[in-house]
Design a protein around this motif. Structure first.
Motif, PDB file in Angstrom:
ATOM      1  N   PRO A 681     -44.569 -59.570  40.066  1.00 11.46           N
ATOM      2  CA  PRO A 681     -43.845 -60.837  39.958  1.00 11.46           C
ATOM      3  C   PRO A 681     -44.702 -62.008  40.415  1.00 11.46           C
ATOM      4  O   PRO A 681     -45.565 -61.869  41.273  1.00 11.46           O
ATOM      5  N   LYS A 682     -44.440 -63.174  39.844  1.00 10.60           N
ATOM      6  CA  LYS A 682     -45.124 -64.388  40.277  1.00 10.60           C
ATOM      7  C   LYS A 682     -44.438 -64.900  41.535  1.00 10.60           C
ATOM      8  O   LYS A 682     -43.223 -65.075  41.562  1.00 10.60           O
ATOM      9  N   ALA A 683     -45.198 -65.121  42.593  1.00  7.69           N
ATOM     10  CA  ALA A 683     -44.645 -65.615  43.856  1.00  7.69           C
ATOM     11  C   ALA A 683     -44.519 -67.132  43.765  1.00  7.69           C
ATOM     12  O   ALA A 683     -45.519 -67.843  43.697  1.00  7.69           O
ATOM     13  N   LEU A 684     -43.291 -67.622  43.721  1.00  9.53           N
ATOM     14  CA  LEU A 684     -43.057 -69.059  43.604  1.00  9.53           C
ATOM     15  C   LEU A 684     -43.100 -69.706  44.986  1.00  9.53           C
ATOM     16  O   LEU A 684     -42.495 -69.201  45.935  1.00  9.53           O
ATOM     17  N   SER A 685     -43.813 -70.824  45.084  1.00 10.14           N
ATOM     18  CA  SER A 685     -43.895 -71.536  46.362  1.00 10.14           C
ATOM     19  C   SER A 685     -42.784 -72.564  46.510  1.00 10.14           C
ATOM     20  O   SER A 685     -42.424 -72.943  47.620  1.00 10.14           O
ATOM     21  N   ARG A 686     -42.222 -73.026  45.391  1.00 11.28           N
ATOM     22  CA  ARG A 686     -41.124 -73.987  45.438  1.00 11.28           C
ATOM     23  C   ARG A 686     -40.446 -74.017  44.077  1.00 11.28           C
ATOM     24  O   ARG A 686     -40.991 -73.555  43.074  1.00 11.28           O
ATOM     25  N   LEU A 687     -39.238 -74.565  44.046  1.00  8.78           N
ATOM     26  CA  LEU A 687     -38.475 -74.714  42.809  1.00  8.78           C
ATOM     27  C   LEU A 687     -38.358 -76.192  42.444  1.00  8.78           C
ATOM     28  O   LEU A 687     -38.622 -77.062  43.265  1.00  8.78           O
ATOM     29  N   GLY A 688     -37.928 -76.451  41.222  1.00 10.45           N
ATOM     30  CA  GLY A 688     -37.658 -77.822  40.807  1.00 10.45           C
ATOM     31  C   GLY A 688     -38.692 -78.423  39.898  1.00 10.45           C
ATOM     32  O   GLY A 688     -38.509 -79.544  39.401  1.00 10.45           O
ATOM     33  N   THR A 689     -39.811 -77.704  39.632  1.00  8.78           N
ATOM     34  CA  THR A 689     -40.841 -78.289  38.777  1.00  8.78           C
ATOM     35  C   THR A 689     -40.470 -78.234  37.300  1.00  8.78           C
ATOM     36  O   THR A 689     -40.981 -79.016  36.509  1.00  8.78           O
ATOM     37  N   LEU A 748     -29.959 -66.241  49.031  1.00  9.09           N
ATOM     38  CA  LEU A 748     -30.663 -65.012  48.653  1.00  9.09           C
ATOM     39  C   LEU A 748     -31.623 -64.586  49.759  1.00  9.09           C
ATOM     40  O   LEU A 748     -32.203 -65.436  50.455  1.00  9.09           O
ATOM     41  N   PRO A 749     -31.819 -63.285  49.952  1.00 11.75           N
ATOM     42  CA  PRO A 749     -32.761 -62.806  50.969  1.00 11.75           C
ATOM     43  C   PRO A 749     -34.189 -63.223  50.641  1.00 11.75           C
ATOM     44  O   PRO A 749     -34.557 -63.399  49.475  1.00 11.75           O
ATOM     45  N   VAL A 750     -34.992 -63.401  51.683  1.00 12.92           N
ATOM     46  CA  VAL A 750     -36.409 -63.711  51.491  1.00 12.92           C
ATOM     47  C   VAL A 750     -37.072 -62.589  50.697  1.00 12.92           C
ATOM     48  O   VAL A 750     -36.832 -61.411  50.943  1.00 12.92           O
ATOM     49  N   GLY A 751     -37.887 -62.977  49.720  1.00 12.68           N
ATOM     50  CA  GLY A 751     -38.638 -61.993  48.945  1.00 12.68           C
ATOM     51  C   GLY A 751     -37.900 -61.398  47.765  1.00 12.68           C
ATOM     52  O   GLY A 751     -38.422 -60.492  47.117  1.00 12.68           O
ATOM     53  N   THR A 752     -36.698 -61.886  47.447  1.00 10.81           N
ATOM     54  CA  THR A 752     -35.954 -61.338  46.308  1.00 10.81           C
ATOM     55  C   THR A 752     -36.740 -61.544  45.013  1.00 10.81           C
ATOM     56  O   THR A 752     -37.263 -62.625  44.757  1.00 10.81           O
ATOM     57  N   VAL A 753     -36.815 -60.502  44.205  1.00 16.62           N
ATOM     58  CA  VAL A 753     -37.603 -60.522  42.975  1.00 16.62           C
ATOM     59  C   VAL A 753     -36.673 -60.320  41.778  1.00 16.62           C
ATOM     60  O   VAL A 753     -35.776 -59.470  41.818  1.00 16.62           O
ATOM     61  N   GLY A 754     -36.890 -61.089  40.733  1.00 19.51           N
ATOM     62  CA  GLY A 754     -36.076 -60.939  39.526  1.00 19.51           C
ATOM     63  C   GLY A 754     -36.532 -61.881  38.435  1.00 19.51           C
ATOM     64  O   GLY A 754     -37.636 -62.442  38.483  1.00 19.51           O
ATOM     65  N   LYS A 763     -36.003 -70.503  29.290  1.00 22.89           N
ATOM     66  CA  LYS A 763     -36.988 -69.425  29.279  1.00 22.89           C
ATOM     67  C   LYS A 763     -36.886 -68.638  30.587  1.00 22.89           C
ATOM     68  O   LYS A 763     -36.280 -69.092  31.553  1.00 22.89           O
ATOM     69  N   THR A 764     -37.517 -67.445  30.623  1.00 22.79           N
ATOM     70  CA  THR A 764     -37.388 -66.560  31.788  1.00 22.79           C
ATOM     71  C   THR A 764     -38.748 -66.056  32.223  1.00 22.79           C
ATOM     72  O   THR A 764     -39.597 -65.716  31.386  1.00 22.79           O
ATOM     73  N   LEU A 765     -38.952 -66.025  33.559  1.00 21.26           N
ATOM     74  CA  LEU A 765     -40.202 -65.565  34.155  1.00 21.26           C
ATOM     75  C   LEU A 765     -39.876 -64.566  35.261  1.00 21.26           C
ATOM     76  O   LEU A 765     -38.952 -64.783  36.041  1.00 21.26           O
ATOM     77  N   TYR A 766     -40.607 -63.471  35.317  1.00 25.88           N
ATOM     78  CA  TYR A 766     -40.429 -62.483  36.383  1.00 25.88           C
ATOM     79  C   TYR A 766     -41.106 -63.030  37.634  1.00 25.88           C
ATOM     80  O   TYR A 766     -42.331 -63.229  37.661  1.00 25.88           O
ATOM     81  N   ALA A 767     -40.323 -63.298  38.674  1.00 29.46           N
ATOM     82  CA  ALA A 767     -40.870 -64.022  39.816  1.00 29.46           C
ATOM     83  C   ALA A 767     -40.152 -63.645  41.106  1.00 29.46           C
ATOM     84  O   ALA A 767     -39.089 -63.016  41.091  1.00 29.46           O
ATOM     85  N   GLN A 768     -40.766 -64.068  42.213  1.00 31.98           N
ATOM     86  CA  GLN A 768     -40.184 -63.893  43.545  1.00 31.98           C
ATOM     87  C   GLN A 768     -39.766 -65.260  44.061  1.00 31.98           C
ATOM     88  O   GLN A 768     -40.516 -66.230  43.963  1.00 31.98           O
ATOM     89  N   VAL A 769     -38.547 -65.345  44.618  1.00 28.00           N
ATOM     90  CA  VAL A 769     -38.040 -66.634  45.085  1.00 28.00           C
ATOM     91  C   VAL A 769     -38.900 -67.157  46.228  1.00 28.00           C
ATOM     92  O   VAL A 769     -39.497 -66.373  46.978  1.00 28.00           O
ATOM     93  N   PRO A 770     -38.984 -68.480  46.390  1.00 21.31           N
ATOM     94  CA  PRO A 770     -39.745 -69.047  47.515  1.00 21.31           C
ATOM     95  C   PRO A 770     -39.120 -68.635  48.854  1.00 21.31           C
ATOM     96  O   PRO A 770     -37.943 -68.275  48.925  1.00 21.31           O
TER      97      PRO A 770
END
Length: 804
Positions: A681-689, A748-754, A763-770
């Motif tokens: 998964p792509k580790a996202l550092s922040r949302l909103g971009t 959501l718990p830290v490190g949740t992946v989906g 569109k959809t990307l397989y990623a880990q929440v910040p």
């Protein structure tokens, strides 16, 4: 009747009295239009069709009376209105910028050439006769809509007058204000601080801010712009990806002036302006376009860091232009910005970098003057940042998002200290004694079978109890909020009966049972055990077997004790008299005599009837106390008693409850409900971009439902997406089955992946929440098949992770 008029554009329709139903407020309206579609009178909203028809009849009745017509002026402009005999307003004109034009229109409406003035018979209480419709085709007075008012926009002057004192701190380059009409507006400013485009009126600040963010997402996309001509004026129109208009320019006299707002034309104008003002270009392998040499940026890193934009430097050069630099995680210069004529233009450049820096497709490499450069471009293919020169293409590729993530992961792995291993603590768990000492006073009312508490470190913890032993079964890690901790408890509850979610782990000679969620994230851990078998004992299959064995032992302990074979006195014999009978003995019988005892090592076991046999025997003996049987010749017959009837009818057991719905997280036709296997998964550092439904932090579950429902009603793209995802969640009718009560707020718990959504195209990307708590706040939508979906509050993007 509701006290509101719609914008004039809403009333356009067929000639004569035009009646329609408005879905947004569920009200009926009418308008008086001429054949060209120009609206001369418009009504407020009516609660029913019959009431709307009565309003039309009231216009017909009162229009011939001159004293029922009034004129006036409000914030929108000059108007005329028709009132009933009780002084109640029945209909009103559209606003006019010029009073003389308004009076001319009123004269025409009341005159013999208009529909009302002709006084013709009305057809079906709604439409005028054909002859009067023909009369309406004559040239009318000037149209009652000025070039300065479109839809729900206010006059351009209203925006321009607020530029100095209404600049937005939250959105540089915009003004935002509340008008006297109670609505909230914004204006987009150009590089020189003049009004470029204006926004319509919004009912709330949050809705207005969503409008600003929509403009920011679309303003650099050439395909979002168009020009429109109305009443000899030209307008630039900006639309979102769902074709919804989000901003409009002031009127221009020429089409070319309207086109000048397009991104490509603005860039040309900016380049020409910079070229005219710039000194002769110095060409070297260190200077590209209007960039400074890299030393100029690096020397300012220490004292020019931007408070407004963390991770950037911003400064004014001696040449009078404004520059920025983008820093890496070590605080070193990664990419630099060109020179801008104003601070707001420079800040727009920084924000453009922030929007595009995590999009792989926006990066490219370029070779020039024997050196390599990494180049970042916006969606309109305009260059917005450039690296310093590098000796190899590989060094430039290292700045791409995917390579930065790899480098970050490798650095974290190398810098991480050796894991602290002990039999008491693992990861962010407390020692088991910290959980045990809270068993008596921290039991959760919300989640029976669990304890929950706040630790001395400020984190929130839970433990799953073995209530039979009054001990800890498994313990949870520390969470930053109680809501996040509760999500952890619910995750344990969803997964604790699934054998495949368990594993064992040996650390320093101690064994631990580990429970993980469907995304392979650890959610609970046992206390240390001396042997692997003890750790395996927590697995569902082993626990169930132990429970079954315990139940069997309890059943055996509760079984009746087998009574030894007992011979009881026989019942009184049946007497056959051969001599004159003596007086009968006094016998009190309360039950038929018991059957004889049949001694047998096999056959039917009737020892359990012993208490019943003793009762009649006891009563019989008491009834014959002191009696003396007469001597007689008797013949004893042993009665034959049928064996007792055994009830062989088997009682039906109640049906077992249906199993809880388990989500099939792989193989779904909908790509969102389809978690990839073996993919990092792509580790996202922040949302909103790259937001989907926009910032929704100010909403609760019902508010977010209303927001996406409104989007679905206006956009076929959004409607299609929501229908598809709700069907994938088990709702046969798609989004039509959605209810506000299905939406709740969670962390959501830290490190949740989906699967994380991005862009208005869903569109959809397989990623880990910040990791940041704000970016882990979400709305959870309860599914019908166990596949719950989330929408992130920061950006409104969908997020699905396997809940099992």
């Amino acid at each position: 009747m509701t006290d509101n008029y719609l914008p004039c554009g809403s009333y356009s329709g067929s000639a004569g009295f035009h009646r329609f139903f408005n879905e947004e407020d569920k009200s009926w309206y009418f308008a008086l239009n001429n054949e060209k579609g120009i609206t001369y009178l418009r009504s407020e909203g009516y609660s029913s069709e019959a009431a709307c028809n009565n309003g039309i009849q009231s216009v017909i009745k009162n229009a011939p009376n001159d004293d029922r017509w009034v004129t006036g002026k409000d914030d929108e402009g000059h108007y005329f209105a028709l009132r009933a005999g009780n002084n109640q307003e029945i209909a009103r004109s559209c606003p006019y910028a010029d009073e003389a034009v308004m009076l001319a229109s009123l004269t025409w409406v009341k005159g013999p050439d208009s529909i009302i003035g002709a006084g013709s018979e009305e057809r079906e209480g709604i439409r005028w006769s054909a002859s009067m419709i023909a009369a309406s085709k004559k040239e009318a007075a000037p149209a009652p809509v000025s070039n300065n008012k479109e839809d729900d926009y206010i006059l351009c002057r209203e925006y321009a007058e607020r530029i100095e004192d209404s600049k937005s701190e939250k959105y540089p380059g915009f003004i935002s204000f509340q008008h006297t009409d109670g609505k909230f507006y914004f204006g987009w400013l150009d590089d020189d601080g003049a009004l470029l485009m204006r926004g319509e009126g919004y009912p709330t600040i949050g809705a207005r801010d969503n409008g600003i963010e929509s403009v920011m997402r679309n303003r650099d996309l050439e395909e979002r712009y168009s020009v429109e001509q109305k009443r000899n004026a030209w307008f630039t129109v900006l639309k979102a990806g769902n074709h919804q208009e989000i901003a409009r320019s002031c009127p221009y006299e020429t089409e070319a002036a309207a086109i000048a707002i397009f991104p490509s034309e603005r860039e040309k104008a900016r380049a020409a302006k910079l070229a005219a003002a710039a000194p002769p270009v110095r060409v070297s392998d260190k200077l590209e376009d209007d960039y400074l040499i890299c030393r100029e940026y690096k020397e300012r890193i220490t004292d020019s860091k931007s408070e407004k934009y963390p991770g950037f430097i911003s400064f004014r050069h001696d040449n009078g232009k404004y520059y920025f630099g983008w820093l890496d995680e070590e605080g070193e210069l990664m990419m630099r910005g060109e020179g801008y004529p104003t601070t707001s233009a420079r800040d727009n450049g920084i924000e453009s970098v922030m929007r595009n820096r995590d999009l792989e497709e926006r990066f490219s490499t370029e070779q020039s003057h024997g050196a390599w450069f990494a180049v970042l471009k916006a969606g309109n293919r305009q260059e917005i940042a450039r690296s310093c020169p590098a000796n190899s293409e590989a060094a430039c590729l290292a700045m791409f998002p995917s390579e930065r993530e790899k480098a970050r992961a490798a650095k974290l792995a190398a810098a991480a200290p050796p894991p602290r291993v002990s039999d008491k603590v693992k990861d962010d768990y407390l020692p088991c004694e910290e959980y045990r000492k809270r068993i008596s006073d921290s039991k959760s009312e919300k989640y029976p079978g669990f304890i929950s508490f706040k630790g001395e470190d400020g984190n929130f913890y839970f433990a799953w109890l073995d209530e039979d032993k009054n001990d800890i079964l498994m313990r949870g890690e520390g969470y930053p909020t109680s809501g996040a901790r509760d999500n952890g408890i619910e995750s344990v509850m969803r997964n604790r009966d699934l054998e495949e979610r368990y594993s064992t782990e040996e650390v320093d000679g101690k064994w631990f049972t580990v429970l993980k969620a469907g995304n392979r994230q650890e959610i609970a851990r046992s206390c240390p055990k001396d042997e692997m078998a003890a750790a395996l004992a927590w697995f569902p299959g082993t626990r169930n077997a132990a429970l079954a064995a315990a139940a069997a032992a309890l059943a055996a302990a509760a079984a009746p004790v087998v009574v030894p074979k007992v011979v009881t006195p026989p019942p009184p014999p049946k007497v056959v008299q051969t001599a004159p009978p003596p007086p009968p003995p006094k016998v009190v019988q309360t039950a038929p005599p018991p059957p004889p005892v049949v001694e047998s090592s096999g056959g039917f076991k009737w020892w359990w009837l012993l208490p019943l046999l003793l009762i009649p025997l006891f009563l019989w003996l008491r009834g014959c106390e002191g009696c003396k049987q007469p001597e007689a010749v008797t013949k004893v017959e042993t009665p034959v008693t049928p064996p007792p009837v055994v009830d062989t009818v088997k009682k039906e057991e109640p049906p077992a409850p249906p199993p809880a719905a388990t989500c099939a997280c792989k193989g779904s036709e909908n790509p969102i409900i389809n978690i990839p296997v073996g993919k990092t998964p792509k580790a996202l550092s922040r949302l909103g971009t790259n937001p989907e439904f926009g910032n929704s932090h100010g909403l609760d579950g019902t508010g977010f439902y209303d927001k996406i429902a409104a989007k679905a009603s206006k956009s076929a793209t959004d409607k299609r997406f929501l229908d598809g995802i709700f069907k994938a969640m088990g709702y046969a009718n798609g989004f039509a089955d959605a209810k506000p009560e299905m939406f709740s707020e969670v962390t959501l718990p830290v490190g949740t992946v989906g699967n994380m959504g991005y862009s208005p195209a869903h569109k959809t990307l397989y990623a880990q929440v910040p990791d940041g708590e704000r970016d882990r706040l979400a709305f959870r939508i309860k599914s019908a098949n166990g596949c719950d979906l989330h929408f992130m509050k920061t950006c409104g993007n969908h997020f699905f992770f396997c809940p099992n």
